[in-house]
Each structure stands twice: as structure tokens, then as C-alpha cells.
Design an enzyme around this catalytic site. Structure first.
Site, mmCIF file in Angstrom:
data_model
loop_
_atom_site.group_PDB
_atom_site.id
_atom_site.type_symbol
_atom_site.label_atom_id
_atom_site.label_comp_id
_atom_site.label_asym_id
_atom_site.label_seq_id
_atom_site.Cartn_x
_atom_site.Cartn_y
_atom_site.Cartn_z
ATOM 1 N N THR A 78 0.836 -1.198 0.000
ATOM 2 C CA THR A 78 0.000 0.000 0.000
ATOM 3 C C THR A 78 0.872 1.249 0.000
ATOM 4 O O THR A 78 2.102 1.166 0.063
ATOM 5 C CB THR A 78 -0.935 -0.003 1.223
ATOM 6 O OG1 THR A 78 -0.137 -0.075 2.423
ATOM 7 C CG2 THR A 78 -1.894 -1.199 1.179
ATOM 8 N N TYR A 79 0.231 2.408 -0.055
ATOM 9 C CA TYR A 79 0.928 3.703 -0.146
ATOM 10 C C TYR A 79 2.072 3.789 0.878
ATOM 11 O O TYR A 79 1.853 3.660 2.075
ATOM 12 C CB TYR A 79 -0.073 4.823 0.090
ATOM 13 C CG TYR A 79 0.525 6.216 -0.004
ATOM 14 C CD1 TYR A 79 0.880 6.761 -1.222
ATOM 15 C CD2 TYR A 79 0.728 6.975 1.156
ATOM 16 C CE1 TYR A 79 1.432 8.034 -1.307
ATOM 17 C CE2 TYR A 79 1.279 8.251 1.078
ATOM 18 C CZ TYR A 79 1.628 8.767 -0.154
ATOM 19 O OH TYR A 79 2.176 10.027 -0.233
ATOM 20 N N PRO A 80 3.316 3.991 0.401
ATOM 21 C CA PRO A 80 4.462 3.890 1.315
ATOM 22 C C PRO A 80 4.816 5.144 2.120
ATOM 23 O O PRO A 80 5.469 5.033 3.148
ATOM 24 C CB PRO A 80 5.620 3.523 0.379
ATOM 25 C CG PRO A 80 5.235 4.139 -0.931
ATOM 26 C CD PRO A 80 3.744 4.110 -1.002
#
Length: 387
Positions: A78-80
Site C-alpha cells: 500500500t501507499y508507502p
């Protein structure tokens, strides 16, 4: 003793030894406790960068770059660039799909997936603690691991392992402590014994010294308060203090996120403790890389050293520009704006005036030692390349 619990007087230590060796005493307290340690939360970017540095010696920027590849190209995480370590409750329903995707993508974690209890629910699922983004976790997508580089496998493995820990029981251990008194002095003996590894079973085995292994296997005797004891021997350890260890990528990131430790003013310390420290999840790696690029920092092995140019720069600047206090002051004012206790103009006008004053102060400073340093470093690098 000093503030770190060290006895600075050799004579005092010798007196204590003389008073207690061969003398009787008694047990004044004995207690056994069973304790539990829950699994660590899933990763935010900074916590992932810290672990990646410790485990694989990856820089903060390299870890972020690999994360972006896993997110954008492979769609495996997912969004890092998240500063959150919690997950929305809605994600709990996807746990079976995500777990199976981990098993397909990472052969080394397939056994860990099989042993996970997906009916467990850790404290990570908490809507109240999720902001714009949630913690970094694997997605429900799977790819063959031969499509990933070694760095991508390593980072995906960290993220996936941390997620799977949420479905393992707590680490359990027993703690036994005996407090004895001899000639008015308090002597404390402690022993820890593992009851159940729980989530720690997912961690790679750590090297244990022979001495540590022997100590951990030595159980304390069963005694109760009032039982007699005798001090049969004693020894004095003489050691020398050493300077603080140099920063590594991991410890520097840890310092930036926990910058309050480096501030003495209690009010400023409180503000910094309540905020994210220096930089944000998205900018910390860039800040560190920029200092390397401008040759203010250099690496020797895992250690980060300041260069001559870096030292001269810090020593040439006004002190208030190289301590985190100013950051804390701005953070408190920005918080006041968000709570409508302060107007934007009230923040910007003093900031503009202060900036002009700082520029004037810097211009009066002596930067002669810095002139040409960058060019020398570039010439040196070119000479190395030619060789």
C-alpha cells in the site's frame, strides 16, 4: 552514582566490597511475574526505513525508492509515504486474501502464513488512529518472486512479516527477581525465561553470546522474604566511558523521529514529542541524501561522519539555526493556526522578519573556510574515477 548509575569513586566501590564479602544478609523481596509483549504495529515509512537499515544496510532513500517500485510497478504494498502505523477496521475483512498473496509472493513466508491465526485481531485495527493514510501493508496482489529484485524481496519480506505478526499471539516470558540486603546494601538478582515466542517466532534467529546463553539458562533459586543469604564473593568492574556512537542510517532516522531527546527545554521538548520530529515521512530520506550530495556528510562503512565542510558550516551558523528548538516553535504556531487560535499573518510576519535577521547574521559570519571545499571534493572524486 552519576545520572547513568555509574560509581565514579573507586575507593567507595572498594569499601562496599570489603563490607559485604563473607557477610550474612537476608532476602527482603522475591517476586515472579508472567508478562506479555504484544506484536509491534505494522510499519510507517520511518519505522520501515529504520528496520531496513538495521537488517539490510539500506539507506533511507534507497528504502523509499524500493517501496515506490513495490507500490507503483508491482502493486504489492500500500501507499508507502505514510506516517501511520494503524489500519482501518474495514481492512480486517481482507486478511485471508492478503495472507494467501503473501504465501504466493514470498516462499520464505509461506510456512508463517500457514501458522498464522487469522481469527486474532491485534490493536492495529483502529479507525480512530488512522489519518489520511494507514500503515504500510501487503496488498491482495501476488507476483512470482523471480520478478522481484533482491532489495524488493527484502523490503516486501519486512512489510509482509510485520503484517503477519498481527495474527500471532503475544510473546510471553517469566520474570523472577530477588532483592537481598547485606550490610545495609541492596543487591538485586533478575532472570528472564521465555514461556512462548508468539510473534517473535517470525523474527530471524539472533546470535547469542556464550555468556548470555549461560546466564539465561541459570534459573534463580526459590526463596522467600526473610530467608538468610551470604555474600560469598564480589568483584569490581572497571570500565572506561566511550564517546557516543556515530549515527547510522537507522539511528539517524530514529533521532529525527524522536528529536525531543536532544532538547533540554521542557516546553520545547513537549511540543516536539507531540509532533513528528524533524521532517516528515516523505522528506526525511531526501534531507539525508541532500546532506550527502552537498558533501556535508560522508559514510564510512555503516557509520555516518560529518565532513570538514559540514563542521565548518555548522560552526559558522548562528546557534539557533542548528538546534531543533526553532522547529518546535513553528510547530506550536502551526497547531494554533489549525485550531483557529492564531491567524496566518501572525505566523508569517515574524517568520519573514526573523528570516531577514538570520540572513543578515549569516552574512556577517566567516564562511571563508568553506570556499572551494565542494570543488576540492569534486576534483578528488574525479581523480579516484580516473584511477
Amino acid at each position: 552514582m552519576d545520572e547513568e548509575g555509574r560509581v565514579l569513586s573507586r575507593k567507595l566501590a572498594e569499601v562496599v566490597l570489603q563490607k559485604v564479602i563473607g557477610h550474612p544478609g537476608k532476602v527482603i523481596a522475591a517476586k515472579r511475574d508472567k508478562k506479555k509483549q504484544p506484536a509491534p504495529l505494522p510499519y510507517s515509512l520511518s519505522s520501515l526505513q529504520i528496520d531496513a537499515s538495521k537488517r539490510f544496510n539500506l539507506s533511507a532513500q534507497k528504502t523509499l525508492d524500493v517501496c515506490q517500485q513495490l507500490y507503483e510497478r508491482h502493486k504489492l504494498i500500500t501507499y508507502p509515504r505514510s506516517d501511520c502505523r494503524y489500519l482501518p477496521k474495514g481492512h480486517y475483512g481482507e486478511r485471508h486474501t492478503v495472507a494467501q498473496s503473501i504465501a504466493k509472493t514470498s516462499a520464505t513466508l509461506s510456512d508463517s502464513v500457514q501458522k498464522a491465526d487469522l481469527d486474532l485481531k491485534s490493536k492495529a485495527w483502529n479507525d480512530a488512529k488512522v489519518g489520511a493514510h494507514h500503515a504500510i501493508i501487503p496488498t491482495s496482489r501476488a507476483v512470482p518472486d523471480d520478478r522481484l529484485s533482491q532489495d524488493e524481496k527484502n523490503i516486501y519480506g519486512l512489510v509482509a512479516r510485520q503484517y503477519l505478526m498481527q495474527f500471532y499471539p503475544a510473546f510471553e516470558y517469566a520474570e523472577h527477581q530477588i532483592d537481598s540486603e547485606v550490610e545495609g546494601g541492596l543487591f538485586v538478582a533478575k532472570h528472564k525465561a521465555v514461556i512462548s515466542n508468539g510473534w517473535k517466532a517470525l523474527l530471524p534467529p539472533q546470535k547469542t553470546s556464550k555468556q548470555d546463553a549461560e546466564l539465561s539458562s541459570m534459573a534463580l533459586p526459590n526463596v522467600k522474604s526473610g530467608d538468610p543469604v551470604t555474600c560469598i564473593d564480589g568483584k569490581m568492574d572497571e570500565k572506561q566511558t566511550s564517546p557516543p556512537k556515530r549515527f547510522t542510517d537507522a539511528t539517524l532516522l530514529s533521532a529525527m523521529t524522536g528529536i525531543a531527546r536532544y532538547v533540554s527545554d521542557p516546553e520545547i521538548k513537549k511540543v516536539l514529542r507531540d509532533t513528528d520530529g524533524l521532517g516528515t515521512e516523505a522528506t526525511r530520506a531526501g534531507i539525508i541524501e541532500l546532506l550527502f550530495k552537498r558533501q556535508f556528510l560522508t559514510k564510512k562503512g555503516k557509520e555516518i561522519h560529518s565532513t570538514e565542510a559540514g563542521k565548518h558550516l555548522v560552526n559558522s551558523l548562528p546557534k539557533r539555526m542548528v538546534v531543533p528548538d526553532m522547529t518546535a516553535h513553528w510547530e506550536s504556531q502551526l497547531e494554533a493556526i489549525s485550531e483557529k487560535r492564531m491567524r496566518y499573518g501572525q505566523f508569517m510576519q515574524p517568520l519573514t522578519d526573523g528570516l531577514k535577521a538570520l540572513i543578515a547574521e549569516v552574512e556577517r559570519g566567516d564562511f571563508s573556510a568553506l570556499r572551494g571545499m565542494g570543488k576540492k571534493a569534486v576534483r578528488k572524486r574525479r581523480a579516484v574515477r580516473k584511477k
